[in-house]
Design a protein around this motif. Structure first.
Motif, mmCIF file in Angstrom:
data_model
loop_
_atom_site.group_PDB
_atom_site.id
_atom_site.type_symbol
_atom_site.label_atom_id
_atom_site.label_comp_id
_atom_site.label_asym_id
_atom_site.label_seq_id
_atom_site.Cartn_x
_atom_site.Cartn_y
_atom_site.Cartn_z
ATOM 1 N N ILE A 164 0.647 -1.215 0.002
ATOM 2 C CA ILE A 164 0.020 0.153 0.155
ATOM 3 C C ILE A 164 0.836 1.183 -0.150
ATOM 4 O O ILE A 164 1.591 1.376 0.959
ATOM 5 N N PRO A 165 0.624 2.221 -0.950
ATOM 6 C CA PRO A 165 1.574 3.379 -0.814
ATOM 7 C C PRO A 165 1.307 4.202 0.043
ATOM 8 O O PRO A 165 0.177 4.460 0.564
ATOM 9 N N ILE A 166 2.535 4.844 0.778
ATOM 10 C CA ILE A 166 2.177 5.753 1.799
ATOM 11 C C ILE A 166 3.075 6.962 1.503
ATOM 12 O O ILE A 166 4.259 6.664 1.228
ATOM 13 N N SER A 167 2.785 8.120 1.840
ATOM 14 C CA SER A 167 3.236 9.224 1.670
ATOM 15 C C SER A 167 4.016 9.686 2.855
ATOM 16 O O SER A 167 3.971 8.976 4.172
ATOM 17 N N ALA A 168 5.145 10.776 2.703
ATOM 18 C CA ALA A 168 5.891 11.009 3.784
ATOM 19 C C ALA A 168 5.056 11.496 4.708
ATOM 20 O O ALA A 168 5.349 11.373 6.149
ATOM 21 N N GLU A 169 4.122 12.320 4.590
ATOM 22 C CA GLU A 169 3.180 12.816 5.642
ATOM 23 C C GLU A 169 2.328 12.034 6.172
ATOM 24 O O GLU A 169 2.257 12.056 7.556
ATOM 25 N N GLN A 170 1.731 10.958 5.617
ATOM 26 C CA GLN A 170 1.169 9.691 6.316
ATOM 27 C C GLN A 170 1.970 9.090 7.156
ATOM 28 O O GLN A 170 1.307 8.497 7.931
ATOM 29 N N ARG A 171 3.088 8.986 6.905
ATOM 30 C CA ARG A 171 4.152 7.980 7.726
ATOM 31 C C ARG A 171 3.865 8.767 9.304
ATOM 32 O O ARG A 171 4.342 7.818 10.189
ATOM 33 N N TYR A 172 3.631 9.702 9.611
ATOM 34 C CA TYR A 172 3.621 10.589 10.861
ATOM 35 C C TYR A 172 2.435 10.397 11.659
ATOM 36 O O TYR A 172 2.492 10.530 12.651
ATOM 37 N N ALA A 173 1.533 9.705 10.935
ATOM 38 C CA ALA A 173 0.085 9.530 11.431
ATOM 39 C C ALA A 173 0.375 8.247 12.431
ATOM 40 O O ALA A 173 1.178 7.494 12.349
ATOM 41 N N ARG A 174 -0.366 8.355 13.457
ATOM 42 C CA ARG A 174 -0.400 7.136 14.669
ATOM 43 C C ARG A 174 -1.279 5.925 13.786
ATOM 44 O O ARG A 174 -0.704 4.819 13.816
ATOM 45 N N THR A 175 -2.012 6.081 13.046
ATOM 46 C CA THR A 175 -2.927 4.841 12.540
ATOM 47 C C THR A 175 -3.564 5.511 11.330
ATOM 48 O O THR A 175 -3.728 6.741 10.745
ATOM 49 N N VAL A 176 -3.607 4.638 10.221
ATOM 50 C CA VAL A 176 -4.430 5.003 8.956
ATOM 51 C C VAL A 176 -5.437 3.852 8.572
ATOM 52 O O VAL A 176 -5.305 2.783 9.017
ATOM 53 N N ARG A 177 -6.158 4.322 7.741
ATOM 54 C CA ARG A 177 -7.247 3.207 7.198
ATOM 55 C C ARG A 177 -7.116 2.947 5.848
ATOM 56 O O ARG A 177 -6.668 3.697 5.188
ATOM 57 N N VAL A 178 -6.897 1.660 5.746
ATOM 58 C CA VAL A 178 -6.754 1.045 4.413
ATOM 59 C C VAL A 178 -7.838 0.290 3.533
ATOM 60 O O VAL A 178 -8.474 -0.288 4.332
#
Length: 431
Positions: A164-178
């Motif tokens: 799943i592609p992830i951006s540099a900004e998204q890497r700093y989140a605690r959780t993400v929904r996919v």
């Protein structure tokens, strides 16, 4: 195991469409044919360009050690191979067209690299010295079907593996929904039905994708090497073949590509398909720290010899490197080298792996280091046509020695200091 992107100008696009597959075949004439001037203007000697912690400084060609005595014809041949991909990019179109239009003549090849390219010496944090290692295409004995000897599976991409592609900004989140989107693919979105706790993933500043699997309503990191060796992939992944020796199979993972030799003498070409994205960990360093080997003995051959004599240590040592590679088969000619990250076959002695964060894939590189067998100077113009998970840094090159036992023995001993110059088409800046 990606070059800077350039927008194609319309004129170049039209030109490329007309002559993509119509480059004149190189002749074998000994004449030193005149060449038109390059399109770009070279930067003056001493001009510097900064990229993160690396500095690139223009130097004259004659400053490169032993430049005059290089095998420029072989370097030109390696560059032409890379042009199968590079000629799709505006920055490289002119030089690739010219490379395919000149004869295989030492003087002409030398003039080509001098007239069309600007050398940039690379330093990192002010240091011009870096690490030069070697790698090779391993050859494993085995079979397409399991036998009493061939018992260790070589896996393709597992059915439940998702990238799943992830951006540099998204890497700093605690959780993400996919959400899954297709086989082995997914996407991050707010309405995704699965939650990924990013603290559980082996993320770094280089991470561009989450590699994992769906479990319940969670997206979790994919299995480690230790889990896979313990049977986690049973019935979950295609098996491309079976190796006779688990240690040789481990080094296939380290090299990223290789050949499986069948009992009848046929070969199956294996190339990198994907990885679980855990960081590479040196088992040689671990073995030295535990006192199994000295650092001087911790070469590929030293590791193989130790584990052959101490099979009870095999599972423990292998488990220290959580990184795991999945392979795909190639139909390339057995006489070609393995396919590198640039997407073209590597040429023994004239290709190398680099950190694409600092060096443009496909670019000529001049390296000045030491031959691991003779300790004589090794000063050569090679092509940056591959990458590797352990190749990190601006002054860092993995030199491709070819395939088979002899290449493996030499590559396994190569861990020397060296200097690196990147040659770019005139007018093109590093990174």
């Amino acid at each position: 195991m990606k070059i800077k992107q350039y927008a194609l100008l319309c004129a170049f696009t039209c030109f490329f469409a007309a002559c993509t597959n119509q480059y004149p075949k190189p002749t074998t004439s000994n004449s030193n044919l005149p060449m038109p001037q390059p399109i770009g203007d070279p930067k003056p000697v001493g001009f510097s360009q900064q990229w993160n912690d690396a500095t690139y400084t223009v130097v004259p060609h004659q400053q490169l050690p032993n430049w005059q005595m290089n095998d420029f014809v072989s370097s030109l041949k390696a560059f032409r191979i890379g042009c199968k991909q590079l000629r799709n990019q505006a920055a490289w179109l002119s030089v690739c067209h010219q490379a395919n239009s000149i004869p295989d003549n030492p003087n002409t090849a030398k003039t080509f690299f001098e007239q069309y390219f600007t050398p940039w010496q690379i330093t990192q944090n002010g240091n011009a010295q870096g690490l030069i290692t070697g790698y090779y295409e391993t050859v494993l004995d085995g079979s397409l079907k399991p036998t009493a000897q061939a018992r260790f599976p070589i896996y393709g991409i597992p059915n439940d593996f998702v990238s799943i592609p992830i951006s540099a900004e998204q890497r700093y989140a605690r959780t993400v929904r996919v959400s899954p989107t297709a086989a082995n693919k997914g996407v991050i979105n707010e309405s995704g039905a699965y939650v990924a706790d990013l603290s559980t993933f082996p993320l770094s500043e280089r991470t561009t994708a989450l590699k994992g699997r769906f479990v319940g309503n969670q997206f979790v990191p994919y299995y480690t090497r230790n889990q896979i060796n313990g049977g986690a992939l049973n019935h979950l992944a295609p098996i491309l073949g079976y190796a006779n020796d688990p240690v040789e199979l481990f080094f296939l993972h380290v090299q990223g590509s290789g050949r499986l030799k069948m009992p009848n003498g046929d070969y199956l070409r294996l190339g990198f398909a994907d990885k679980n994205d855990y960081p590479y960990v040196s088992i040689g360093k671990y073995m030295a720290e535990r006192g199994y080997l000295t650092l001087a003995q911790a070469s590929a051959q030293g590791i193989k010899n130790y584990l052959a004599q101490n099979p009870d240590k095999l599972a423990e040592v292998m488990a220290q490197n959580p990184s795991y590679i999945f392979f795909k088969t190639h139909s390339a000619d057995v006489n070609d080298g393995p396919t590198g990250a640039l997407g073209v076959p590597l040429m023994a002695g004239f290709s190398g792996a680099v950190d694409k964060q600092y060096i443009q894939l496909g670019a000529p590189l001049f390296i000045a280091t030491t031959h691991p067998d003779t300790q004589a100077p090794l000063q050569r113009l090679i092509m940056a046509q591959d990458t590797g998970s352990a190749i990190k840094g601006a002054v860092r090159v993995d030199y491709f020695w070819g395939y088979g036992t002899a290449a493996g023995n030499t590559a396994g001993k190569m861990k020397n200091q060296g200097k690196v110059w990147e040659l770019l088409p005139n007018g093109i800046l590093p990174r």
